[in-house]
Design a protein around this motif. Structure first.
Motif: not given
Ligand code: GDD
Ligand code: MN
Length: 374
Positions: A23, A25, A27, A54, A83-84, A105-107, A109, A134, A171, A220, A225-226
């Motif tokens: 996903p 946004f 990035e 998005d 969005r989401g 995630d794209a970043d 992390q 984690r 999470m 990151r 962060s969003k």
């Protein structure tokens, strides 16, 4: 080896055994770096990557599209007017073709070097869902500041207690799942919010074989962060929706909550108009109603529909439509209350029935006319 999730054979081009869903946004500076890392981590495997963007203002989709033109393993889904994070992941997995799908995630992390291990666990049939965790031995979230670590801990405890989710890190945003199992659950998942893994595990109600493997949540690479402070609301909404067996949607809960707050605004405005400004009762009551509708509109625009927030002139248009919707809702409210009271003169039952009618009407019509999907 599990028959159903073997890579395809006998085709000219190897069909992917793994689809990686990312996903995105804003990035744009991260997507190429991630792709290179995936290439290294998944060398020798048949895989594809699907970026679900998005319509990022920074043009992330443009960078992904250029990557896809050089390498057919890359695909780009550009969603407009939506969005989401959860919705993007769901759409990405449903658009994939491999027997196994990962979300990352794209970043950077998340630790993409764990992907082969996760894939092996699915392919051997040992697990149907593998979670990058984690909070198991060997994992860590050292890049979290204290506040974020506290929130993460609180949310995890709540989820474990209330939803009977047994895993250590529900999470997490990093996991891999058999696509066929995902597809069975998909219709019941919420597209709103961030907590797709929690949703999957809670919805499966123990029917998924789950394994957790440790990883370290890194820092990151580029961008920010969003996750804003509102994700706490998303989280609570998801927990409540799951507890009520999805009878009540997340959005409806927020809408009803804002509505109840409106009652206080109404009473406060009525009191001030009557006591401070000595306005006659009918005018004071009307003033209270307008104040309540206006504050409800603004709160709904800010919270309930923040993924579809109206801006600029759209706010004015939306506000006028909202007044209209609520006025009709009031007529419906009073009508229902009257007819209930007629049958059974119990004031609180009639009042509650009317209020319920009003909020359901306002919710349905607001979704249709005020914050309609573009
Ligand atoms: N398509 C789309 N739409 N992507 C989004 C959206 C959105 O509305 N919001 C965020 N993303 C993308 C980001 O571009 C990023 O690739 C990924 O989702 C995670 O968003 P971040 O903003 O980097 O979230 P985070 O790092 O604070 O939190 C992440 O890690 C946590 C711990 O693993 C998320 O994955 C959380 O869900 C997770 O709990
Ligand atoms: Mn992140």
């Amino acid at each position: 080896m599990n028959e159903a999730i073997r890579p395809g054979q006998g085709t000219a081009v190897a069909t992917p055994e793994l689809s990686v869903v990312v996903p995105t946004f804003n990035e744009r500076d991260n997507v190429t770096a991630l792709f290179r890392k995936l290439e290294t981590a998944l060398a020798g495997r048949a895989w594809e990557v699907i970026y679900v963007d998005d319509n990022s203002p920074d043009g992330t989709w443009d960078v992904v599209r250029a990557l896809a033109q050089q390498d057919s393993r890359v695909r780009c889904i550009r969603r407009i007017g939506r969005r989401g994070l959860s919705g993007a992941c769901i759409e990405g997995i449903l658009a994939s073709s491999a027997p196994c799908a990962a979300v990352i995630d794209a970043d950077l992390q998340h630790d993409e070097t764990q992907l082969p291990k996760m894939l092996a666990l699915l392919q051997s049939g040992e697990a149907e869902l593998v979670v990058g965790s984690r909070y198991v031995e060997g994992g860590s979230a050292d890049s979290f500041d204290r506040q974020r670590a506290g929130f993460s801990w609180l949310a995890t405890s709540v989820a474990k207690k209330l939803l009977r989710v047994e895993i250590a890190d529900p999470m997490s945003g990093f996991f891999m799942i058999r696509r066929d199992r995902f597809e069975q659950l998909a219709p019941q998942l919420s597209t709103q919010g961030f907590k797709i893994l929690l949703d999957i595990v809670a919805t499966a109600r123990g029917s998924l074989r789950i394994r957790e493997i440790p990883y370290s949540f890194g820092a990151r690479l580029h961008g920010e962060s969003k996750l804003d402070s509102m994700v706490a609301l998303d989280f609570l909404g998801l927990v409540l929706a799951k507890l009520t067996g999805d009878v009540v949607s997340l959005r409806f809960l927020l809408f009803a909550m804002v509505g109840s707050l409106g009652l206080f605004v109404h009473l406060a405005a009525l009191f001030i108009a009557l006591e401070v400004f000595n306005v006659p009762f009918p005018e004071a009551q009307a003033c209270g109603a307008v104040m309540a509708m206006t504050s409800n509109f603004l709160l709904n625009n800010f919270l309930t529909y923040r993924d579809q927030r109206l801006k600029g002139l759209g706010i004015l248009r939306g506000l006028l439509l909202f007044y209209l919707v609520c006025s009709v809702g009031l007529v419906a409210n009073v009508g229902v209350a009257f007819s209930v009271y007629d049958q059974e003169p119990i004031w609180w039952l009639a009042g509650a029935a009317g209020a319920l009618m009003g909020v359901v009407w306002n919710y349905a019509m607001s979704g249709l006319f005020v914050w309609r999907k573009r």
